[in-house]
Design a protein around this motif. Sequence first.
Motif, short mmCIF file in Angstrom:
data_model
loop_
_atom_site.label_atom_id
_atom_site.label_comp_id
_atom_site.label_asym_id
_atom_site.label_seq_id
_atom_site.Cartn_x
_atom_site.Cartn_y
_atom_site.Cartn_z
N LEU A 72 71.69 40.41 23.19
CA LEU A 72 71.86 41.00 21.86
C LEU A 72 72.32 39.96 20.85
CD1 LEU A 72 73.53 44.45 22.64
CD2 LEU A 72 71.14 43.99 22.07
N ALA A 73 73.28 39.14 21.25
CA ALA A 73 73.82 38.14 20.33
C ALA A 73 72.78 37.09 19.96
CB ALA A 73 75.04 37.47 20.96
N SER A 74 72.01 36.65 20.95
CA SER A 74 70.99 35.63 20.69
C SER A 74 69.92 36.14 19.74
CB SER A 74 70.35 35.18 22.00
OG SER A 74 71.28 34.53 22.82
N ASN A 75 69.46 37.38 19.95
CA ASN A 75 68.40 37.93 19.11
C ASN A 75 68.90 38.26 17.71
OD1 ASN A 75 66.61 37.68 21.23
ND2 ASN A 75 67.02 39.74 22.01
N TRP A 76 70.15 38.72 17.62
CA TRP A 76 70.73 38.97 16.29
C TRP A 76 70.87 37.66 15.53
CZ3 TRP A 76 74.89 37.35 13.48
CH2 TRP A 76 75.21 38.10 12.33
N ARG A 77 71.30 36.61 16.22
CA ARG A 77 71.48 35.30 15.59
C ARG A 77 70.14 34.75 15.09
NH1 ARG A 77 74.57 32.97 19.46
NH2 ARG A 77 72.71 32.51 20.64
N ALA A 78 69.08 34.93 15.88
CA ALA A 78 67.77 34.44 15.46
C ALA A 78 67.24 35.23 14.27
CB ALA A 78 66.79 34.52 16.63
N LYS A 79 67.41 36.54 14.30
CA LYS A 79 66.85 37.39 13.25
C LYS A 79 67.61 37.31 11.94
CE LYS A 79 65.30 42.12 12.37
NZ LYS A 79 65.12 43.49 12.95
N HIS A 80 68.94 37.29 12.03
CA HIS A 80 69.74 37.40 10.81
C HIS A 80 70.34 36.07 10.35
CE1 HIS A 80 69.40 41.76 10.83
NE2 HIS A 80 69.71 41.74 12.12
N ARG A 81 70.68 35.19 11.27
CA ARG A 81 71.26 33.91 10.87
C ARG A 81 70.24 32.77 10.92
NH1 ARG A 81 75.94 32.22 14.21
NH2 ARG A 81 75.97 30.58 12.65
N LYS A 82 69.02 33.08 11.40
CA LYS A 82 67.92 32.11 11.46
C LYS A 82 68.25 30.92 12.37
CE LYS A 82 66.27 34.87 8.41
NZ LYS A 82 65.46 36.02 8.89
N ILE A 83 69.01 31.18 13.43
CA ILE A 83 69.34 30.14 14.40
C ILE A 83 68.61 30.44 15.71
CG2 ILE A 83 71.16 29.03 15.73
CD1 ILE A 83 71.28 28.37 12.77
N MET A 84 67.69 29.57 16.08
CA MET A 84 66.90 29.75 17.29
C MET A 84 67.32 28.70 18.32
SD MET A 84 63.19 29.91 15.40
CE MET A 84 63.53 28.29 14.66
N PHE A 85 67.28 29.11 19.59
CA PHE A 85 67.53 28.17 20.68
C PHE A 85 66.28 28.01 21.52
CE2 PHE A 85 71.89 29.45 19.60
CZ PHE A 85 72.42 28.18 19.40
N GLY A 86 66.21 26.92 22.25
CA GLY A 86 65.00 26.56 22.97
C GLY A 86 64.54 27.60 23.97
N ASP A 87 65.49 28.33 24.61
CA ASP A 87 65.07 29.31 25.61
C ASP A 87 64.42 30.53 24.99
OD1 ASP A 87 67.33 30.41 24.51
OD2 ASP A 87 68.41 30.67 26.41
N GLN A 88 64.39 30.60 23.67
CA GLN A 88 63.71 31.70 22.98
C GLN A 88 62.25 31.37 22.67
OE1 GLN A 88 67.18 32.01 20.10
NE2 GLN A 88 66.56 34.14 20.23
N GLY A 89 61.80 30.17 23.03
CA GLY A 89 60.40 29.82 22.81
C GLY A 89 60.09 29.61 21.34
N ILE A 90 60.58 28.52 20.77
CA ILE A 90 60.35 28.23 19.35
C ILE A 90 58.89 27.86 19.12
CG2 ILE A 90 60.93 26.64 17.47
CD1 ILE A 90 63.71 26.34 18.78
N PHE A 91 58.28 28.42 18.07
CA PHE A 91 56.94 28.00 17.66
C PHE A 91 56.95 27.73 16.16
CE2 PHE A 91 57.09 32.61 18.41
CZ PHE A 91 56.83 33.13 17.15
N ILE A 92 56.12 26.78 15.74
CA ILE A 92 56.24 26.27 14.38
C ILE A 92 54.92 25.68 13.90
CG2 ILE A 92 57.10 24.03 15.24
CD1 ILE A 92 58.85 23.87 12.70
N ASP A 93 54.65 25.82 12.63
CA ASP A 93 53.50 25.19 12.00
C ASP A 93 53.57 23.68 12.21
OD1 ASP A 93 51.39 25.51 9.55
OD2 ASP A 93 52.63 23.74 9.24
N ARG A 94 52.46 23.10 12.62
CA ARG A 94 52.45 21.67 12.96
C ARG A 94 52.96 20.80 11.81
NH1 ARG A 94 49.66 18.81 16.67
NH2 ARG A 94 49.56 16.56 16.29
N ASP A 95 52.46 21.04 10.61
CA ASP A 95 52.87 20.22 9.48
C ASP A 95 54.37 20.34 9.21
OD1 ASP A 95 50.29 19.35 9.17
OD2 ASP A 95 49.83 20.63 7.46
#
Length: 450
Positions: A345-368
């Motif tokens: 719960l804490a990890s998903n809340w942090r990603a959604k509301h504080r915009k902090i992602m960790f590697g075990d969440q599978g970060i994906f990003i526009d190449r540029d």
Amino acid sequence: MTVRKKKHNQAVIVFTRIPLPGQTKTRMMPYLDAEQCARLHTNFLKDIAVACRRSAADVFVYYTPERPAGILEEIFEYAKGFEVQKGDDLGQRMYVAIRDILEKGYEKCVLIGTDIPEIQAKYLKEAFAALDHYDVVFGPTADGGYYLTGMKKPLAETFEKQSYGHGSVLENTIASLESKGITAGLITELEDMDTREDLTAYRNRMRTERNLQYTYTGKYLMRTGRISIIIPVYNEEKTVGRLKEQLRGLKNHCEILFVDGGSTDRTLEKLGTEYRVIHAPKGRANQMNAGAKASSGDILFFLHCDSELPLHPLEEIRQVMKDHRVGCFGVAFQSHNFFMFTCRLASNWRAKHRKIMFGDQGIFIDRDLFFEVGMFPDMPIMEDYQFSLSLKKRKEKTGITKHRIYSSDRRFEGGSFKKLAVMAKMHWLRLQYRKHVSAEKIARQYPDIR
């Protein structure tokens, strides 16, 4: 060809190639293969057909090469006529087409190319209105050419002694016309679509101009954005076999790269030759950056080797990326322990509301964007945390998928007290980092469990 009864005093000429593999949009190759280039051009034509139909003008299609119009007749089913282009060069072929249509009795005629899928009926109407004030009208493109030219009488001077495909086409054309006393007007500038970079720019525009997501071109580009999965590994013989099985159904639909950091166990042996493996100095940041540089995808997806993917991960990524330049999966654990549920719960809340992602969440990003932000920082630990902080500083909006990625809880082995102690320590280490304790010092407090 017999022309049906004329309903309007103005006409649009669609000047195009038949979308045949290997004969259209070849500047997109090898980023797109020949079949994909043809499908892309077909979607351009479908969007252009919608605009033409709404333009209050009769439509004629002039095409090349000389063969049955086939697919063009299906797309432009309402067109008044289909003709093969005639002339020795591009300029002469455009002039002949305009001359032929004006000789049918139309008062105004505009000719458009098919590299501008964003053209709308309002731009065609703008061109017809401009012809009330000018002899010739042009629709400029950002690269110095033009996507539209219109006139009330055939003016061969528009196409004389002109070469195409360079950044001074429009400037030279207007200067030549004005030297002959011919007035020229301009309408709205649009972006043409000739290269991979043009497709990237279109995808970026889709995130702010939501109407583009519902066009034929937009839908096609959302479905076909190339994804590269980048997996850093080091001594992962216990997990790599299970991940290989998960990826097997994806390998024909995306690029997959394993980046080994010098494994001393049987990781490389278990990887075998089924997937591409590259090598980099040990360190998750180093390995992921090396994988990104070696990849070719439009979207980079960084995946931990001990993760379990949801059923349709590529579709989930594309769904988020149509509105965002960066995102991640929500995280879950294969554990019913209360503290692991709390961590989820804490990890998903942090990603959604504080915009902090960790590697075990599978970060994906526009190449540029990945390279614009400077890749993952060269740090022994906290590289994902700092990466998120850098994106947050840029005010990048973070998207999150509907379904979760399951992460291993191997770092949380033991009972509830030990799990809570690890979580508290991880929180403490992040706090130290925010207080500017060096990553090297923090890394010494966070042992490698492999």
